[in-house]
Design a protein around this motif. Structure first.
Motif, PDB file in Angstrom:
ATOM      1  N   GLU A  80      39.347  27.123   1.021  1.00 42.28           N
ATOM      2  CA  GLU A  80      39.388  25.990   1.937  1.00 42.28           C
ATOM      3  C   GLU A  80      39.862  24.711   1.253  1.00 42.28           C
ATOM      4  OE1 GLU A  80      35.492  25.271   3.447  1.00 42.28           O
ATOM      5  OE2 GLU A  80      34.649  24.705   1.495  1.00 42.28           O
ATOM      6  N   ALA A  81      40.114  24.794  -0.041  1.00 46.61           N
ATOM      7  CA  ALA A  81      40.561  23.625  -0.797  1.00 46.61           C
ATOM      8  C   ALA A  81      41.729  24.003  -1.701  1.00 46.61           C
ATOM      9  CB  ALA A  81      39.416  23.048  -1.621  1.00 46.61           C
ATOM     10  N   PRO A  82      42.894  24.307  -1.128  1.00 47.88           N
ATOM     11  CA  PRO A  82      44.037  24.727  -1.959  1.00 47.88           C
ATOM     12  C   PRO A  82      44.508  23.653  -2.931  1.00 47.88           C
ATOM     13  CG  PRO A  82      44.706  24.318   0.329  1.00 47.88           C
ATOM     14  CD  PRO A  82      43.214  24.300   0.316  1.00 47.88           C
ATOM     15  N   LEU A  83      44.092  22.390  -2.703  1.00 45.96           N
ATOM     16  CA  LEU A  83      44.493  21.317  -3.609  1.00 45.96           C
ATOM     17  C   LEU A  83      44.008  21.567  -5.031  1.00 45.96           C
ATOM     18  CD1 LEU A  83      45.855  18.460  -3.698  1.00 45.96           C
ATOM     19  CD2 LEU A  83      43.556  17.510  -3.398  1.00 45.96           C
ATOM     20  N   ILE A  84      43.003  22.399  -5.201  1.00 46.23           N
ATOM     21  CA  ILE A  84      42.458  22.678  -6.527  1.00 46.23           C
ATOM     22  C   ILE A  84      43.523  23.252  -7.467  1.00 46.23           C
ATOM     23  CG2 ILE A  84      41.687  25.044  -6.084  1.00 46.23           C
ATOM     24  CD1 ILE A  84      39.137  24.412  -7.594  1.00 46.23           C
ATOM     25  N   GLY A  85      44.540  23.903  -6.906  1.00 45.04           N
ATOM     26  CA  GLY A  85      45.659  24.380  -7.715  1.00 45.04           C
ATOM     27  C   GLY A  85      45.322  25.585  -8.568  1.00 45.04           C
ATOM     28  N   GLU A  86      45.990  25.668  -9.727  1.00 42.32           N
ATOM     29  CA  GLU A  86      45.735  26.775 -10.650  1.00 42.32           C
ATOM     30  C   GLU A  86      44.358  26.614 -11.284  1.00 42.32           C
ATOM     31  OE1 GLU A  86      46.948  28.241 -15.143  1.00 42.32           O
ATOM     32  OE2 GLU A  86      48.090  26.626 -14.184  1.00 42.32           O
ATOM     33  N   ILE A  87      43.592  27.687 -11.322  1.00 44.04           N
ATOM     34  CA  ILE A  87      42.309  27.681 -12.031  1.00 44.04           C
ATOM     35  C   ILE A  87      42.323  28.835 -13.033  1.00 44.04           C
ATOM     36  CG2 ILE A  87      40.796  26.487 -10.414  1.00 44.04           C
ATOM     37  CD1 ILE A  87      40.186  29.095  -9.072  1.00 44.04           C
ATOM     38  N   ALA A  88      41.870  28.550 -14.239  1.00 48.38           N
ATOM     39  CA  ALA A  88      41.928  29.565 -15.284  1.00 48.38           C
ATOM     40  C   ALA A  88      40.977  29.199 -16.413  1.00 48.38           C
ATOM     41  CB  ALA A  88      43.350  29.688 -15.837  1.00 48.38           C
ATOM     42  N   LEU A  89      40.465  30.220 -17.075  1.00 47.73           N
ATOM     43  CA  LEU A  89      39.693  30.036 -18.305  1.00 47.73           C
ATOM     44  C   LEU A  89      40.663  30.083 -19.482  1.00 47.73           C
ATOM     45  CD1 LEU A  89      36.660  32.354 -17.491  1.00 47.73           C
ATOM     46  CD2 LEU A  89      36.590  29.871 -17.754  1.00 47.73           C
ATOM     47  N   LYS A  90      40.597  29.069 -20.348  1.00 39.71           N
ATOM     48  CA  LYS A  90      41.541  28.974 -21.460  1.00 39.71           C
ATOM     49  C   LYS A  90      40.769  28.839 -22.769  1.00 39.71           C
ATOM     50  CE  LYS A  90      45.255  26.881 -18.713  1.00 39.71           C
ATOM     51  NZ  LYS A  90      46.261  27.924 -18.913  1.00 39.71           N
ATOM     52  N   SER A  91      41.338  29.398 -23.828  1.00 37.13           N
ATOM     53  CA  SER A  91      40.694  29.342 -25.140  1.00 37.13           C
ATOM     54  C   SER A  91      41.218  28.152 -25.948  1.00 37.13           C
ATOM     55  CB  SER A  91      40.972  30.629 -25.921  1.00 37.13           C
ATOM     56  OG  SER A  91      42.347  30.700 -26.278  1.00 37.13           O
ATOM     57  N   TYR A  92      40.434  27.742 -26.918  1.00 33.48           N
ATOM     58  CA  TYR A  92      40.868  26.675 -27.816  1.00 33.48           C
ATOM     59  C   TYR A  92      42.144  27.066 -28.558  1.00 33.48           C
ATOM     60  CZ  TYR A  92      41.080  23.736 -31.960  1.00 33.48           C
ATOM     61  OH  TYR A  92      41.510  22.900 -32.961  1.00 33.48           O
ATOM     62  N   GLU A  93      42.220  28.317 -28.960  1.00 33.65           N
ATOM     63  CA  GLU A  93      43.387  28.781 -29.714  1.00 33.65           C
ATOM     64  C   GLU A  93      44.672  28.623 -28.910  1.00 33.65           C
ATOM     65  OE1 GLU A  93      43.765  29.786 -32.862  1.00 33.65           O
ATOM     66  OE2 GLU A  93      41.680  29.195 -33.174  1.00 33.65           O
ATOM     67  N   SER A  94      44.595  28.824 -27.600  1.00 34.61           N
ATOM     68  CA  SER A  94      45.801  28.726 -26.763  1.00 34.61           C
ATOM     69  C   SER A  94      46.189  27.286 -26.452  1.00 34.61           C
ATOM     70  CB  SER A  94      45.584  29.489 -25.457  1.00 34.61           C
ATOM     71  OG  SER A  94      44.604  28.840 -24.655  1.00 34.61           O
ATOM     72  N   LEU A  95      45.311  26.327 -26.736  1.00 31.43           N
ATOM     73  CA  LEU A  95      45.554  24.935 -26.358  1.00 31.43           C
ATOM     74  C   LEU A  95      45.819  24.011 -27.541  1.00 31.43           C
ATOM     75  CD1 LEU A  95      42.702  24.533 -23.703  1.00 31.43           C
ATOM     76  CD2 LEU A  95      45.134  24.796 -23.237  1.00 31.43           C
ATOM     77  N   LYS A  96      45.421  24.420 -28.731  1.00 36.66           N
ATOM     78  CA  LYS A  96      45.408  23.486 -29.856  1.00 36.66           C
ATOM     79  C   LYS A  96      46.797  22.958 -30.227  1.00 36.66           C
ATOM     80  CE  LYS A  96      45.477  27.052 -33.480  1.00 36.66           C
ATOM     81  NZ  LYS A  96      44.742  27.597 -34.660  1.00 36.66           N
ATOM     82  N   ASP A  97      47.863  23.718 -29.968  1.00 37.13           N
ATOM     83  CA  ASP A  97      49.209  23.240 -30.305  1.00 37.13           C
ATOM     84  C   ASP A  97      49.657  22.123 -29.374  1.00 37.13           C
ATOM     85  OD1 ASP A  97      49.378  25.015 -32.395  1.00 37.13           O
ATOM     86  OD2 ASP A  97      50.385  26.564 -31.208  1.00 37.13           O
ATOM     87  N   ASN A  98      49.352  22.250 -28.069  1.00 37.53           N
ATOM     88  CA  ASN A  98      49.754  21.236 -27.092  1.00 37.53           C
ATOM     89  C   ASN A  98      48.786  20.055 -27.035  1.00 37.53           C
ATOM     90  OD1 ASN A  98      52.054  22.639 -26.220  1.00 37.53           O
ATOM     91  ND2 ASN A  98      50.823  23.897 -24.829  1.00 37.53           N
ATOM     92  N   TYR A  99      47.530  20.298 -27.421  1.00 40.54           N
ATOM     93  CA  TYR A  99      46.516  19.243 -27.362  1.00 40.54           C
ATOM     94  C   TYR A  99      45.796  19.166 -28.716  1.00 40.54           C
ATOM     95  CZ  TYR A  99      47.415  20.117 -22.442  1.00 40.54           C
ATOM     96  OH  TYR A  99      48.017  20.310 -21.216  1.00 40.54           O
TER      97      TYR A  99
END
Length: 374
Positions: free
Chosen positions: A113-132
């Motif tokens: 009922e709230a498509p505005l939420i967009g993509e939802i996903a569980l992400k690991s630190y290892e997958s994010l540390k290069d971009n953030y």
């Protein structure tokens, strides 16, 4: 028709913007600028992860997030640039990983009922540390792409800048006239919107009302950077009060506190601000590199059961009010303001006023009660 709006925060300014667009309508906005709740708001639009049991509140918050799409389009059509709102996404952090799993499942259910939420996903630190690279202090995070950040101060100023609106920087009161109109600052008005937040009691109590609205103090810090740009970072929401909101103008906001029983105190409390910073640093280490730090202090409005309300003030025809938004004011404020506008114009509402009953929080005192109080 002459309409007065008392209170120039997010609710009053949004209502003024939409009413001033109407033909044959004069709108005057009164605001002394003191302690607005907008100044105590971090600016996160992400209601879908709340576990509050109040279904009416969640509906208001969910539709409030959706309403920003209409507000943005209306402002764009009127020639205003959007430099205050961005769908940046959000990273949620929990100390117990099973809580992330619970929120992930909740978000998937609510997305229907709230498509505005967009993509939802569980992400690991290892997958994010290069971009953030400035993120740390977690192993996994829950991401939702539809979450947004909003600079409440910029938005309020934008809403107030339209030429058809008269803005008077003054603290005022409300008086009834003999011909069913209202006197404010020597001017007579046909209809009135009370959007004064935590100051609503000071307006209605002299007219013999008991008002269940209390002040809640909020403090936060704004960190400014001359070399680092974090505008591509999502909003960061750890547990506690240390939300981290990177803005596109090299500003990162952190906070805000939720302090009851502090009255209308707007003084800075360094110990509380330092404690919030201490909570945030493990997740966002770049705060230590800030070139300048400014603080903000404001006053939110909340009710005894922490529920918001809006509608016509009992026994005051053509006087409408909203309050009790608490820390969700930037999310729900524009939508509630639009409902007040519809009440003024006698149009249908998107929200049922009976779900947010004003009579539960604003009650006319009996004459003997008023005398006793005096």
């Amino acid at each position: 028709m002459k309409i007065a709006i008392i209170g120039g925060g997010i609710v009053g300014s949004t209502a003024a913007y939409y009413l001033a667009k109407e033909k044959d309508m004069t709108v005057v906005l009164f605001d002394d600028g003191n302690g607005q709740a907008t100044k105590a708001a971090a600016g996160i639009i992400s209601p879908w992860f709340s576990k509050r049991r109040n279904k009416a509140w969640y509906k208001m918050a969910r539709l409030g997030a959706d309403f920003y799409q209409k507000l943005l389009k209306d402002l764009e059509n009127d020639g205003f640039e959007n430099d205050f709102y961005q769908q940046s996404g959000v990273f949620l952090f929990k100390k117990k990983e099973e809580k992330l799993e619970e929120l992930f499942e909740l978000a998937k259910t609510r997305k229907q009922e709230a498509p505005l939420i967009g993509e939802i996903a569980l992400k690991s630190y290892e997958s994010l540390k290069d971009n953030y690279p400035n993120l740390s202090g977690f192993e996994r995070t829950l991401f939702a792409s539809g979450a947004a950040r909003v600079d409440g101060d910029k938005l309020v100023k934008r809403l107030q800048s339209i030429s058809q609106l008269t803005l008077i920087r003054k603290k005022v009161g409300l008086k009834k006239t003999d011909n069913h109109q209202y006197l404010i600052d020597g001017m007579v008005f046909d209809k009135v919107i009370l959007a004064s937040g935590a100051w609503l009691p000071s307006i209605l109590e002299p007219l013999g009302y008991q008002v269940d609205v209390r002040p809640q103090k909020g403090q936060l810090k704004d960190y400014y950077f001359s070399k680092n740009v974090f505008n591509h970072y999502p909003v960061l929401m750890p547990e506690g009060e240390a939300d981290i909101i990177p803005f596109s103008d090299d500003k990162v906001s952190v906070g805000a506190s939720h302090e009851n029983e502090m009255g209308y105190d707007l003084s800075e409390d360094k110990s509380i601000l330092d404690a919030i910073e201490k909570e945030a640093l493990p997740y966002f280490t770049a705060l230590e590199q800030a070139d300048a730090i400014h603080t903000r202090v404001g006053t939110r409005a909340y009710t005894s059961d922490y529920s918001p309300f809006f509608g016509q003030v009992p026994m005051l025809p053509n006087v409408y009010a909203a309050s009790g938004l608490g820390s969700s004011g930037l999310t729900t404020g524009p939508l509630i303001a639009y409902q007040l506008v519809q009440l003024v114009l006698d149009n249908p509402l998107a929200l049922k006023a009976t779900d947010y009953p004003i009579a539960n929080y604003i009650q006319k005192q009996k004459a003997d009660d008023t005398m006793h109080k005096k």
